[in-house]
Design a protein around this motif. Structure first.
Motif, PDB file in Angstrom:
ATOM      1  N   THR A 133      -5.035   6.534   2.449  1.00  0.00           N
ATOM      2  CA  THR A 133      -3.834   6.567   3.306  1.00  0.00           C
ATOM      3  C   THR A 133      -3.031   7.836   3.072  1.00  0.00           C
ATOM      4  OG1 THR A 133      -2.502   5.256   1.741  1.00  0.00           O
ATOM      5  CG2 THR A 133      -3.750   4.058   3.411  1.00  0.00           C
ATOM      6  N   LYS A 173     -16.622   2.534   2.678  1.00  0.00           N
ATOM      7  CA  LYS A 173     -15.771   3.599   3.182  1.00  0.00           C
ATOM      8  C   LYS A 173     -14.438   3.523   2.454  1.00  0.00           C
ATOM      9  CE  LYS A 173     -16.073   2.325   7.507  1.00  0.00           C
ATOM     10  NZ  LYS A 173     -15.878   2.301   8.973  1.00  0.00           N
ATOM     11  N   SER A 174     -13.886   4.684   2.138  1.00  0.00           N
ATOM     12  CA  SER A 174     -12.662   4.728   1.350  1.00  0.00           C
ATOM     13  C   SER A 174     -11.488   5.217   2.176  1.00  0.00           C
ATOM     14  CB  SER A 174     -12.856   5.644   0.144  1.00  0.00           C
ATOM     15  OG  SER A 174     -11.683   5.723  -0.611  1.00  0.00           O
ATOM     16  N   ASP A 175     -10.299   4.652   1.898  1.00  0.00           N
ATOM     17  CA  ASP A 175      -9.077   5.060   2.579  1.00  0.00           C
ATOM     18  C   ASP A 175      -7.969   5.195   1.534  1.00  0.00           C
ATOM     19  OD1 ASP A 175      -6.950   5.513   4.231  1.00  0.00           O
ATOM     20  OD2 ASP A 175      -6.912   3.521   5.134  1.00  0.00           O
ATOM     21  N   THR A 218      -3.221  11.263   0.419  1.00  0.00           N
ATOM     22  CA  THR A 218      -3.925  12.532   0.633  1.00  0.00           C
ATOM     23  C   THR A 218      -2.986  13.623   1.139  1.00  0.00           C
ATOM     24  OG1 THR A 218      -4.553  11.804   2.860  1.00  0.00           O
ATOM     25  CG2 THR A 218      -6.122  11.395   1.086  1.00  0.00           C
ATOM     26  N   GLN A 271       0.853  -1.177   0.000  1.00  0.00           N
ATOM     27  CA  GLN A 271       0.000   0.000   0.000  1.00  0.00           C
ATOM     28  C   GLN A 271       0.894   1.234   0.000  1.00  0.00           C
ATOM     29  OE1 GLN A 271      -3.112  -0.240   2.865  1.00  0.00           O
ATOM     30  NE2 GLN A 271      -3.759   1.887   2.599  1.00  0.00           N
ATOM     31  N   GLU A 292       3.657   1.398   2.794  1.00  0.00           N
ATOM     32  CA  GLU A 292       3.427   1.415   4.233  1.00  0.00           C
ATOM     33  C   GLU A 292       4.389   0.468   4.951  1.00  0.00           C
ATOM     34  OE1 GLU A 292      -0.684   1.770   6.673  1.00  0.00           O
ATOM     35  OE2 GLU A 292      -0.434  -0.071   5.501  1.00  0.00           O
ATOM     36  N   GLY A 344      -9.972   3.782  -3.544  1.00  0.00           N
ATOM     37  CA  GLY A 344      -9.025   3.571  -2.457  1.00  0.00           C
ATOM     38  C   GLY A 344      -9.168   2.194  -1.847  1.00  0.00           C
ATOM     39  N   LYS A 347     -13.623  -0.442   2.465  1.00  0.00           N
ATOM     40  CA  LYS A 347     -14.118  -1.202   3.603  1.00  0.00           C
ATOM     41  C   LYS A 347     -15.633  -1.101   3.626  1.00  0.00           C
ATOM     42  CE  LYS A 347      -9.940  -0.229   6.274  1.00  0.00           C
ATOM     43  NZ  LYS A 347      -9.373   0.415   7.489  1.00  0.00           N
ATOM     44  N   ASP A 366     -12.759  14.244  -1.079  1.00  0.00           N
ATOM     45  CA  ASP A 366     -12.754  13.012  -0.286  1.00  0.00           C
ATOM     46  C   ASP A 366     -12.640  11.756  -1.145  1.00  0.00           C
ATOM     47  OD1 ASP A 366     -12.972  14.480   2.017  1.00  0.00           O
ATOM     48  OD2 ASP A 366     -15.154  14.236   2.195  1.00  0.00           O
ATOM     49  N   TRP A 367     -13.061  11.816  -2.411  1.00  0.00           N
ATOM     50  CA  TRP A 367     -13.140  10.624  -3.246  1.00  0.00           C
ATOM     51  C   TRP A 367     -12.281  10.667  -4.495  1.00  0.00           C
ATOM     52  CZ3 TRP A 367     -15.486   6.211  -1.801  1.00  0.00           C
ATOM     53  CH2 TRP A 367     -16.413   6.281  -0.758  1.00  0.00           C
ATOM     54  N   THR A 396       2.121   4.881   0.389  1.00  0.00           N
ATOM     55  CA  THR A 396       1.746   6.011   1.244  1.00  0.00           C
ATOM     56  C   THR A 396       2.627   7.235   1.013  1.00  0.00           C
ATOM     57  OG1 THR A 396       3.159   5.146   3.016  1.00  0.00           O
ATOM     58  CG2 THR A 396       0.826   4.519   3.068  1.00  0.00           C
TER      59      THR A 396
END
Length: 348
Positions: free
Chosen positions: A255, A251-253, A258, A88, A105, A122, A125, A266-267, A90
């Motif tokens: 990491t 839900k999006s992440d 951003t 992932q 990460e 992203g 979840k 946000d997306w 980052t």
């Protein structure tokens, strides 16, 4: 002492449809390519719905998600890109010569001239069912995705949610399950209009402005009944069930991405018509990219990948052709055509 990093022309972050097609097209442009996927397999968001039928990809009518993934993955590897799983990304640092070092990460680093962000939504979840104790049933008959349809044959299925997936699952299960009931908090559905109409005209029982508010189990292991509440009147009803499928969104992440200084919400990251972001040498494709005239289809993701790669190619070599030659005239395919037994004009 750590081995020196190998420099790539293009590093694609994300292994969904946009990322896979970008890897293929990058080979067409004769670029040294790496694709990094956070999961252990390619497919992106399509992996959530392997048995869903897709009707709107050119040349396929229809095709299951799992089949489309397999063919895209095969195509992505035609020019032997380096594919990295389980990392992932980052961190990002720009070098003095204008190249970039990406950091995962887990600490691994990757050196590249340009970057294609094909992050989709992203790291996704599932939004869980917000009822105390619901998690204990996730190993039995509370589901957040449908990997196969057959296990629901002859069962009383309750679907909670009203998005595309909830509607699609209802339609797919209608002829397999003993009964299908859709419970949705709103009085409208987010699915495609044609699919919503098909659901409403079928044997599927649709209850809008309702929500599941309680789960009941006789053995403490499986859900046998649910309490459904009318959100306008407060009236409750108990329904028997053999399986519950929940589709309350994702839900999006993204990491550490951003924190790179990208112009994004946000997306999505905002791009121009060439899929350039506000950072030189970094491009976007697929669901992660937002720009005027955006087409939110898998077919649009393929187009994004082409535009982003063409921009990356010109960033590396401003004198290069603006686009790749089509495959029927592209020298990179000549040997592959011969291997398949096809001759071209040069072989005559």
């Amino acid at each position: 002492m750590a081995e020196p990093l190998e420099l790539y022309d293009v590093t694609i972050i994300g292994g969904g449809p946009a990322g896979m097609y970008a890897a293929f097209y990058s080979g067409m442009r004769d670029l040294k390519t790496k694709l990094i996927e956070a999961k252990e397999e390619l497919g992106g968001r399509l992996l959530i719905y392997p048995e869903k039928m897709i009707w709107d990809v050119g040349g396929f009518a229809p095709v299951k998600c799992e089949q489309l993934i397999a063919q895209l993955a095969q195509q992505a590897r035609i020019f032997d890109p380096t594919v990295v799983f389980g990392q992932q990304i980052t961190g990002l640092s720009k070098q003095e010569d204008g190249t970039y070092v990406l950091e995962a990460e887990s600490g691994e680093k990757h050196w590249t001239r340009t970057i294609i962000l094909a992050l989709g939504r992203g790291i996704l979840k599932m939004e869980k069912l917000n009822i105390e104790g619901a998690e204990r049933y996730e190993v039995t008959n509370l589901h957040y995705t449908v990997q196969e349809l057959e296990p629901f044959r002859g069962k009383r299925v309750i679907i909670s949610g009203g998005g595309n997936s909830a509607v699609d699952w209802a339609n797919e299960l209608e002829s397999i399950a003993a009964s299908v009931t859709v419970i949705h908090r709103r009085d409208w559905f987010g699915g495609h209009e044609k699919n919503v109409l098909r659901m409403k005209n079928s044997s599927v029982q649709v209850r809008t402005l309702h929500a599941i508010t309680q789960l009941h189990s006789d053995d403490g292991e499986t859900i046998g009944k649910v309490t459904v509440s009318d959100l306008e009147t407060g009236v409750t009803e108990v329904l028997e069930t053999d399986a519950i499928i929940v589709n309350h969104g994702l839900k999006s992440d993204f990491t550490g991405i951003t924190d790179w200084g990208l112009d994004m919400d946000d997306w999505n990251v905002f791009a121009n018509g060439k899929l350039e972001t506000n950072i030189a040498g970094i491009y976007a494709a697929g669901d992660f990219a937002s720009y005027d005239s955006k087409v939110n289809l898998i077919a649009g993701a393929f187009s994004d990948a082409v535009l982003a790669l063409n921009s990356a190619k010109l960033f590396i070599d401003p004198e290069a052709p603006r686009v790749a030659y089509v495959s029927s005239h592209n020298d990179r395919f000549k040997e592959k055509n011969r291997a398949l037994g096809y001759k071209d004009e040069d072989d005559e």
